[in-house]
Design a protein around this motif. Structure first.
Motif: not given
Length: 187
Positions: A169-185
């Motif tokens: 996912r994109y977070l403020s212009g950077k690529v971030v890898y998170i687990r599916e189903g979790s929020d960016l918040s």
């Protein structure tokens, strides 16, 4: 070797006795012809050249107080620019000198590119069409994920696993890898 020379296979133009190990060497006159013509000529383009005007480095000298001259190259003032091309509705990337930037404002990008022999459709660009910006606003834009060669291939073990796969996912212009189903918040 003497039998070949007597048979006429080797022409004897001159021979001398070598002092190096007592060997006899025959020398032939060889005519030097012009080098063979290359079928494909390489077009090497210099890196510090203006795309539209063709400006490149100029030879110059640093002249000291004692009037010694040290050679130097006077490089053009090149800028990597994104220039808007209204006919193509896109931002085109070019390497331009500052003089060319002023001339684009006066004459137009398509006229200068035609004179320089540049096809603007083949250059790297950013799309500026209103349809494209509307589509990007309505659709979620996620970065592509690389294929994982270590990914589980057994469907039963994959179903039994409690881990969810990573997504980009994109977070403020950077690529971030998170687990599916979790929020960016949560980050």
């Amino acid at each position: 070797m003497a039998s070949l020379r007597s048979a006429g296979a080797l022409p004897k133009l001159g021979s001398t006795q070598s002092t190096f190990r007592g060997l006899s060497a025959a020398f032939q006159r060889v005519s030097i012809s012009s080098p063979p013509q290359l079928r494909h000529q390489l077009n090497i383009t210099a890196s510090r050249v203006c795309d539209l005007t063709g400006k490149k480095a100029n030879n110059g000298y640093n002249v000291t107080f004692s009037h010694k001259r040290n050679r130097k190259l006077q490089q053009p003032n090149l800028q990597d620019k994104k220039v808007y091309w209204p006919e193509g509705k896109r931002w085109v990337r070019l390497k331009l000198c500052t003089k060319a930037i002023k001339t684009i404002d006066k004459r137009g990008l398509s006229v200068m590119a035609k004179e320089a022999g540049i096809n603007l459709w083949k250059l790297p660009f950013e799309d500026a069409r209103s349809e494209r910006t509307e589509w990007l606003a309505t659709h979620e834009h996620n970065p592509p994920m690389a294929k994982d060669p270590r990914k589980m291939k057994n469907p039963e073990r994959l179903a039994a696993s409690k881990k969810t796969p990573l997504v980009a996912r994109y977070l403020s212009g950077k690529v971030v890898y998170i687990r599916e189903g979790s929020d960016l918040s949560e980050l």
